[in-house]
Write a protein that holds these residues in place. Structure first.
Motif, PDB file in Angstrom:
ATOM      1  N   SER A 293       0.798  -1.225   0.000  1.00  0.00           N
ATOM      2  CA  SER A 293       0.000   0.000   0.000  1.00  0.00           C
ATOM      3  C   SER A 293       0.832   1.277   0.000  1.00  0.00           C
ATOM      4  CB  SER A 293      -0.924   0.002   1.229  1.00  0.00           C
ATOM      5  OG  SER A 293      -0.178  -0.001   2.438  1.00  0.00           O
ATOM      6  N   VAL A 294       2.159   1.161   0.028  1.00  0.00           N
ATOM      7  CA  VAL A 294       3.040   2.333   0.108  1.00  0.00           C
ATOM      8  C   VAL A 294       3.601   2.662  -1.270  1.00  0.00           C
ATOM      9  CG1 VAL A 294       5.111   3.313   1.163  1.00  0.00           C
ATOM     10  CG2 VAL A 294       3.649   1.762   2.486  1.00  0.00           C
ATOM     11  N   PHE A 295       3.583   3.956  -1.590  1.00  0.00           N
ATOM     12  CA  PHE A 295       4.108   4.416  -2.876  1.00  0.00           C
ATOM     13  C   PHE A 295       5.080   5.566  -2.639  1.00  0.00           C
ATOM     14  CE2 PHE A 295       0.244   2.223  -3.720  1.00  0.00           C
ATOM     15  CZ  PHE A 295       0.425   1.611  -4.945  1.00  0.00           C
ATOM     16  N   PHE A 296       6.238   5.479  -3.322  1.00  0.00           N
ATOM     17  CA  PHE A 296       7.258   6.524  -3.235  1.00  0.00           C
ATOM     18  C   PHE A 296       7.199   7.422  -4.459  1.00  0.00           C
ATOM     19  CE2 PHE A 296       9.958   3.266  -0.798  1.00  0.00           C
ATOM     20  CZ  PHE A 296       9.659   3.831   0.433  1.00  0.00           C
ATOM     21  N   TRP A 297       7.639   8.667  -4.254  1.00  0.00           N
ATOM     22  CA  TRP A 297       8.026   9.490  -5.392  1.00  0.00           C
ATOM     23  C   TRP A 297       9.542   9.401  -5.440  1.00  0.00           C
ATOM     24  CZ3 TRP A 297       5.143  11.022  -9.200  1.00  0.00           C
ATOM     25  CH2 TRP A 297       5.679  11.899 -10.152  1.00  0.00           C
ATOM     26  N   GLU A 298      10.078   8.989  -6.572  1.00  0.00           N
ATOM     27  CA  GLU A 298      11.518   8.785  -6.700  1.00  0.00           C
ATOM     28  C   GLU A 298      12.112   9.718  -7.748  1.00  0.00           C
ATOM     29  OE1 GLU A 298      12.403   4.693  -7.436  1.00  0.00           O
ATOM     30  OE2 GLU A 298      11.679   4.014  -5.472  1.00  0.00           O
TER      31      GLU A 298
ATOM     32  N   ARG B 202       0.280   6.692   0.952  1.00  0.00           N
ATOM     33  CA  ARG B 202      -0.229   5.327   1.123  1.00  0.00           C
ATOM     34  C   ARG B 202      -1.673   5.214   0.692  1.00  0.00           C
ATOM     35  NH1 ARG B 202      -2.813   2.978   5.958  1.00  0.00           N
ATOM     36  NH2 ARG B 202      -2.826   0.710   5.742  1.00  0.00           N
ATOM     37  N   ARG B 203      -1.985   4.105   0.047  1.00  0.00           N
ATOM     38  CA  ARG B 203      -3.365   3.721  -0.239  1.00  0.00           C
ATOM     39  C   ARG B 203      -3.908   3.056   1.022  1.00  0.00           C
ATOM     40  NH1 ARG B 203      -2.466  -0.498  -3.643  1.00  0.00           N
ATOM     41  NH2 ARG B 203      -2.534  -1.870  -1.832  1.00  0.00           N
TER      42      ARG B 203
ATOM     43  N   SER C 105      -4.699   9.610  -8.903  1.00  0.00           N
ATOM     44  CA  SER C 105      -5.083   9.320 -10.281  1.00  0.00           C
ATOM     45  C   SER C 105      -5.208   7.818 -10.502  1.00  0.00           C
ATOM     46  CB  SER C 105      -4.055   9.907 -11.248  1.00  0.00           C
ATOM     47  OG  SER C 105      -4.369   9.582 -12.576  1.00  0.00           O
ATOM     48  N   MET C 106      -4.254   7.072  -9.979  1.00  0.00           N
ATOM     49  CA  MET C 106      -4.284   5.623 -10.113  1.00  0.00           C
ATOM     50  C   MET C 106      -5.507   5.044  -9.388  1.00  0.00           C
ATOM     51  SD  MET C 106      -1.499   2.787  -8.815  1.00  0.00           S
ATOM     52  CE  MET C 106      -2.154   2.786  -7.138  1.00  0.00           C
TER      53      MET C 106
ATOM     54  N   GLU D 183      -8.994   5.168 -10.972  1.00  0.00           N
ATOM     55  CA  GLU D 183      -9.272   4.235 -12.062  1.00  0.00           C
ATOM     56  C   GLU D 183     -10.194   3.105 -11.602  1.00  0.00           C
ATOM     57  OE1 GLU D 183      -5.552   2.849 -13.502  1.00  0.00           O
ATOM     58  OE2 GLU D 183      -4.887   4.813 -14.213  1.00  0.00           O
ATOM     59  N   THR D 184     -10.187   2.822 -10.298  1.00  0.00           N
ATOM     60  CA  THR D 184     -10.991   1.718  -9.777  1.00  0.00           C
ATOM     61  C   THR D 184     -11.931   2.143  -8.644  1.00  0.00           C
ATOM     62  OG1 THR D 184      -9.114   1.115  -8.342  1.00  0.00           O
ATOM     63  CG2 THR D 184      -9.356  -0.093 -10.425  1.00  0.00           C
ATOM     64  N   ASN D 185     -11.956   3.433  -8.334  1.00  0.00           N
ATOM     65  CA  ASN D 185     -12.823   3.960  -7.280  1.00  0.00           C
ATOM     66  C   ASN D 185     -13.501   5.234  -7.765  1.00  0.00           C
ATOM     67  OD1 ASN D 185     -11.970   2.307  -4.642  1.00  0.00           O
ATOM     68  ND2 ASN D 185     -10.104   2.801  -5.791  1.00  0.00           N
ATOM     69  N   GLN D 186     -14.689   5.514  -7.244  1.00  0.00           N
ATOM     70  CA  GLN D 186     -15.400   6.718  -7.663  1.00  0.00           C
ATOM     71  C   GLN D 186     -14.748   7.979  -7.123  1.00  0.00           C
ATOM     72  OE1 GLN D 186     -19.636   6.623  -6.932  1.00  0.00           O
ATOM     73  NE2 GLN D 186     -19.846   4.525  -7.672  1.00  0.00           N
ATOM     74  N   PHE D 187     -14.151   7.886  -5.934  1.00  0.00           N
ATOM     75  CA  PHE D 187     -13.527   9.070  -5.335  1.00  0.00           C
ATOM     76  C   PHE D 187     -12.446   8.669  -4.339  1.00  0.00           C
ATOM     77  CE2 PHE D 187     -17.187   8.003  -2.668  1.00  0.00           C
ATOM     78  CZ  PHE D 187     -16.664   8.066  -1.385  1.00  0.00           C
TER      79      PHE D 187
END
Length: 279
Positions: A189-194, A204-205, A239-240, A243-247
């Motif tokens: 669930s963790v995303f970095f900006w690299e 995090r999602r 944004s990602m 794609e799979t959620n309304q909000f």
């Protein structure tokens, strides 16, 4: 008015989910917790509905040792709701650290508790809930978003500790931060900006609701700030997720005007103010 306490989590879910979904973005915290409680992630949760003649007045959720999450449907009756809650809590000798929820309800409950206990209450956190349905066209900084992998435990641990140090409330210990980091990485669930392969910011999602999803743990170390990295990782992750959620939803610290400004630039719009209050 009476309070009904549930021991069957599925029965409670069936009762309250339709009520909470009427304001899904505002109620993202209790809705997200419902799923986690159903999955057995918490022991001995306190699950209750306050009713009067078949009319729902309030919902309460607590996962000890955390604060009581309060959702009030009849704001004009908060004083009466508070009295019934006070009587129940004292009758069963339940200790509450505080309240979390819509500002109007939590402040009134805290003021009532303060008068009854002759102790002042303390505002732990002033927050605002935001919702995103569509991103604005904004400039993205250099770099790219990458999903963190299991090898990043030490870095995520350090950044979780940095996040809590920047946030009002109790700092997290290194042991708890490490445990939480491992869980988050296992969840992917963790995303970095690299930038050139070096992580400079993270987000995090988090909690999923029926139609939405939450973004949290947005953190950029001091040496990488004021370069747009935090805004970029939130924008790309949001944004990602759209794609799979309304909000998407997120909480902000109202005492941090910079983050509130950044999220609104991305396209997040205010839903309501929320308070965490110690009693």
């Amino acid at each position: 008015m009476n309070i009904n306490v549930y021991t069957d989590t599925r029965d409670f879910d069936n009762k309250v989910r339709p009520l909470l979904l009427e304001k899904e973005a505002e109620n993202n915290l209790p809705l997200g917790l419902l799923d986690q409680i159903n999955e057995g992630r918490y022991e001995d949760p306190f699950l209750a509905v306050m009713e009067d003649g078949g009319i729902n007045a309030a919902v309460f959720i607590r996962t000890p040792p955390h604060h009581l999450i309060v959702t009030v449907f009849q704001e004009e009756r908060i004083a009466e709701i508070g009295e019934v809650l006070w009587d129940y809590i004292n009758a069963y000798n339940i200790s509450l650290p505080g309240f979390v929820g819509n500002k109007k309800a939590t402040v009134q409950l805290a003021e009532m508790w303060s008068k009854k206990t002759s102790r002042p209450y303390e505002v732990n956190m002033r927050q605002r809930i935001y919702r995103l349905d569509r991103l604005n066209d904004i400039e993205i900084s250099e770099g790219k978003m990458e999903q963190a992998d299991g090898s990043e435990v030490d870095l995520v641990t350090q950044w979780l500790m940095g996040f809590t140090e920047d946030t009002p409330g109790k700092p997290i210990s290194i042991e708890d931060a490490s445990k939480r980091a491992k869980e988050m990485l296992e969840e992917k669930s963790v995303f970095f900006w690299e930038v050139e392969g070096v992580p400079v910011s993270m987000a995090r999602r988090a909690r999923k609701t029926d139609n939405g999803i939450t973004v949290n743990f947005v953190y950029t170390p001091n040496k990488f700030r004021r370069k747009g990295y935090g805004r970029s990782v939130v924008a790309e992750l949001s944004s990602m997720l759209l794609e799979t959620n309304q909000f998407c939803t997120l909480y902000t610290d109202l005492d941090n005007p910079t983050s509130n400004k950044i999220y609104m630039e991305i396209g997040y719009t205010p839903v309501c103010d929320s308070m965490m209050i110690n009693i």
